[in-house]
Design a protein around this motif. Structure first.
Motif, mmCIF file in Angstrom:
data_model
loop_
_atom_site.group_PDB
_atom_site.id
_atom_site.type_symbol
_atom_site.label_atom_id
_atom_site.label_comp_id
_atom_site.label_asym_id
_atom_site.label_seq_id
_atom_site.Cartn_x
_atom_site.Cartn_y
_atom_site.Cartn_z
ATOM 1 N N ASN A 1 11.974 73.740 -15.152
ATOM 2 C CA ASN A 1 12.278 73.312 -16.524
ATOM 3 C C ASN A 1 12.731 71.856 -16.559
ATOM 4 O O ASN A 1 12.314 71.087 -17.429
ATOM 5 C CB ASN A 1 13.367 74.199 -17.144
ATOM 6 N N ARG A 2 13.570 71.478 -15.622
ATOM 7 C CA ARG A 2 14.098 70.104 -15.580
ATOM 8 C C ARG A 2 12.989 69.102 -15.262
ATOM 9 O O ARG A 2 12.874 68.067 -15.908
ATOM 10 C CB ARG A 2 15.213 70.024 -14.549
ATOM 11 N N SER A 3 12.129 69.402 -14.289
ATOM 12 C CA SER A 3 11.059 68.461 -13.945
ATOM 13 C C SER A 3 10.013 68.388 -15.063
ATOM 14 O O SER A 3 9.481 67.310 -15.349
ATOM 15 C CB SER A 3 10.405 68.827 -12.604
ATOM 16 N N THR A 4 9.760 69.506 -15.715
ATOM 17 C CA THR A 4 8.831 69.504 -16.853
ATOM 18 C C THR A 4 9.410 68.694 -18.006
ATOM 19 O O THR A 4 8.703 67.886 -18.628
ATOM 20 C CB THR A 4 8.522 70.946 -17.314
ATOM 21 N N VAL B 1 8.906 61.347 -20.385
ATOM 22 C CA VAL B 1 8.249 60.105 -19.959
ATOM 23 C C VAL B 1 6.929 59.915 -20.692
ATOM 24 O O VAL B 1 6.633 58.838 -21.225
ATOM 25 C CB VAL B 1 8.055 60.089 -18.421
ATOM 26 N N ALA B 2 6.122 60.969 -20.767
ATOM 27 C CA ALA B 2 4.821 60.875 -21.433
ATOM 28 C C ALA B 2 4.977 60.582 -22.921
ATOM 29 O O ALA B 2 4.283 59.722 -23.472
ATOM 30 C CB ALA B 2 4.023 62.166 -21.227
ATOM 31 N N VAL B 3 5.904 61.283 -23.561
ATOM 32 C CA VAL B 3 6.117 61.066 -24.992
ATOM 33 C C VAL B 3 6.639 59.655 -25.250
ATOM 34 O O VAL B 3 6.229 58.995 -26.212
ATOM 35 C CB VAL B 3 7.054 62.147 -25.578
ATOM 36 N N SER B 4 7.506 59.167 -24.390
ATOM 37 C CA SER B 4 8.006 57.792 -24.535
ATOM 38 C C SER B 4 6.877 56.776 -24.448
ATOM 39 O O SER B 4 6.831 55.808 -25.221
ATOM 40 C CB SER B 4 9.057 57.477 -23.472
ATOM 41 N N MET B 5 5.950 56.989 -23.531
ATOM 42 C CA MET B 5 4.806 56.079 -23.405
ATOM 43 C C MET B 5 3.926 56.140 -24.650
ATOM 44 O O MET B 5 3.472 55.107 -25.153
ATOM 45 C CB MET B 5 4.001 56.422 -22.152
ATOM 46 N N LEU C 1 4.339 71.226 -27.733
ATOM 47 C CA LEU C 1 5.153 70.002 -27.779
ATOM 48 C C LEU C 1 5.834 69.857 -29.131
ATOM 49 O O LEU C 1 6.995 69.467 -29.214
ATOM 50 C CB LEU C 1 4.285 68.777 -27.474
ATOM 51 N N GLU C 2 5.113 70.193 -30.190
ATOM 52 C CA GLU C 2 5.698 70.137 -31.526
ATOM 53 C C GLU C 2 6.871 71.118 -31.626
ATOM 54 O O GLU C 2 7.936 70.786 -32.156
ATOM 55 C CB GLU C 2 4.637 70.451 -32.573
ATOM 56 N N ARG C 3 6.693 72.323 -31.120
ATOM 57 C CA ARG C 3 7.774 73.314 -31.144
ATOM 58 C C ARG C 3 8.959 72.842 -30.324
ATOM 59 O O ARG C 3 10.120 72.988 -30.743
ATOM 60 C CB ARG C 3 7.255 74.662 -30.615
ATOM 61 N N LEU C 4 8.715 72.240 -29.170
ATOM 62 C CA LEU C 4 9.780 71.705 -28.341
ATOM 63 C C LEU C 4 10.572 70.654 -29.111
ATOM 64 O O LEU C 4 11.797 70.646 -29.102
ATOM 65 C CB LEU C 4 9.200 71.116 -27.043
#
Length: 146
Positions: A8-11, A17-21, A139-142
């Motif tokens: 969970n932590r690594s995901t 990181v991906a969303v920030s980019m 991702l939207e739900r997260l």
């Protein structure tokens, strides 16, 4: 730490990181319209949700009503939003995106969508695109849960 907690932590780190980019690339695409990030965020939020009060907009974007008031005032000066009395409560106003504001938001969104679609077409396999399509609602739900 259990295996599940570690995963969970690594995901969570990889998604952050991906969303920030993606956010950075999106801001670069929207930069041409000369709105500040808070102005663009507020304008996009009103466009997505429809007429809303400043307090509700501030709450949904997690900034103070005073800061949102300044942001909305700038959008009003640019004629991108209008303020009208709330039919249910005449003591407050509702913000609505004007046609000019809608054009700003949609042209930026269209540009971002087009750049992403081109990248997907040129650099991803059909299976990878399918994986991203399946992940998008997750991702939207997260985003809604934290």
């Amino acid at each position: 730490m259990s295996e599940r907690e570690s995963l969970n932590r690594s995901t969570a780190t990889a998604v952050r990181v991906a969303v920030s980019m993606i956010k950075r690339r999106t801001r670069e695409t929207f930069a041409d319209n000369e709105l500040s990030a808070p102005e663009l965020s507020a304008l996009s939020q009103i466009d997505r949700t429809g007429p809303t009060a400043i307090a509700e907009l501030a709450r949904s974007t997690r900034i103070t009503p005073q800061s949102m008031g300044a942001t909305v005032a700038a959008l009003e000066r640019l004629h991108l939003v209008s303020r009208d009395p709330d039919p249910a409560d005449k003591r407050r106003s509702l913000l609505t995106v004007t046609d000019a504001g809608r054009d700003v938001v949609h042209s930026g969104r269209d540009s971002v969508t087009e750049k992403m679609a081109t990248a997907l077409a040129n650099s991803f396999t059909d299976d990878e695109v399918a994986t991203l399509a399946a992940a998008a609602p997750l991702l939207e739900r997260l985003a809604q849960l934290f």
